[in-house]
Scaffold this active site. Sequence first.
Site, PDB file in Angstrom:
ATOM      1  N   THR A   1       4.277   6.661   3.415  1.00  0.00           N
ATOM      2  CA  THR A   1       4.153   5.599   3.981  1.00  0.00           C
ATOM      3  C   THR A   1       4.729   5.167   2.196  1.00  0.00           C
ATOM      4  O   THR A   1       5.160   5.173   1.320  1.00  0.00           O
ATOM      5  CB  THR A   1       2.534   5.071   3.555  1.00  0.00           C
ATOM      6  OG1 THR A   1       2.284   5.892   2.168  1.00  0.00           O
ATOM      7  CG2 THR A   1       1.383   5.981   5.189  1.00  0.00           C
TER       8      THR A   1
ATOM      9  N   THR B   1       4.691   2.341  -0.095  1.00  0.00           N
ATOM     10  CA  THR B   1       4.465   2.322  -1.414  1.00  0.00           C
ATOM     11  C   THR B   1       4.583   3.763  -1.746  1.00  0.00           C
ATOM     12  O   THR B   1       4.548   4.307  -2.888  1.00  0.00           O
ATOM     13  CB  THR B   1       3.303   1.981  -2.236  1.00  0.00           C
ATOM     14  OG1 THR B   1       2.964   0.458  -1.256  1.00  0.00           O
ATOM     15  CG2 THR B   1       2.881   1.882  -3.746  1.00  0.00           C
ATOM     16  N   CYS B   2       3.564   4.561  -1.234  1.00  0.00           N
ATOM     17  CA  CYS B   2       3.460   6.140  -1.672  1.00  0.00           C
ATOM     18  C   CYS B   2       4.466   7.065  -1.585  1.00  0.00           C
ATOM     19  O   CYS B   2       5.197   7.588  -2.719  1.00  0.00           O
ATOM     20  CB  CYS B   2       3.052   6.705  -0.727  1.00  0.00           C
ATOM     21  SG  CYS B   2       1.115   6.130  -0.118  1.00  0.00           S
ATOM     22  N   HIS B   3       6.248   6.917  -0.691  1.00  0.00           N
ATOM     23  CA  HIS B   3       6.954   7.394  -1.009  1.00  0.00           C
ATOM     24  C   HIS B   3       7.980   6.341  -1.984  1.00  0.00           C
ATOM     25  O   HIS B   3       8.801   7.449  -2.552  1.00  0.00           O
ATOM     26  CB  HIS B   3       7.860   7.224   0.653  1.00  0.00           C
ATOM     27  CG  HIS B   3       9.117   8.005   0.899  1.00  0.00           C
ATOM     28  ND1 HIS B   3       8.729   9.091   0.824  1.00  0.00           N
ATOM     29  CD2 HIS B   3      10.008   7.473   1.255  1.00  0.00           C
ATOM     30  CE1 HIS B   3      10.133   9.883   1.227  1.00  0.00           C
ATOM     31  NE2 HIS B   3      10.823   8.643   1.223  1.00  0.00           N
TER      32      HIS B   3
END
Length: 164
Positions: free
Chosen positions: A46, A48-50
């Site tokens: 995703t 922001t996570c990535h």
Amino acid sequence: MTIQPGQTIPAIPIKHVTASGIADATAAEVLGKGRVVMFTVPGAFTPTCHKNHLPGYLAAAEKFRAAGVDKIVCAAANDHHVVKAWAESTQALDRIEFIADGLAALARELGLERDLTDGGLGIRFGRHALIIEDGVVKFLASENVPGEVTASGAPAILDALATL
């Protein structure tokens, strides 16, 4: 109820994803020895996570080791195949271990879940970071704004480690 400092990590079944492969384990087994930093993400790959959350921990991995952290663990409420593919694609497996919590059982038990059903994603982890010593939570940081990585980001957790 959200897990608090002083409480113990529960023995919830998870999939442990490491450079050695995927194994059945419990959260207590993975997080229960030494000083561990665990950060939780809504989902592998995703945005922001990535792009923001995981890369900060990758870049700071040696700083965490220098601060006495035995392992860094990223937990995501995705199946273990997706978590493994994400870990491999980011070349993280030599520095970070992963927990795949496919049914969000650990997320719920810790009180760190976030309901993203309206967006079609179901129950996931919210964005958090914990400092755990021998299975006991010492520090918890949580993000209050979706898409933001400040309180649970690597720099903030390195600062928190310096004060413990």
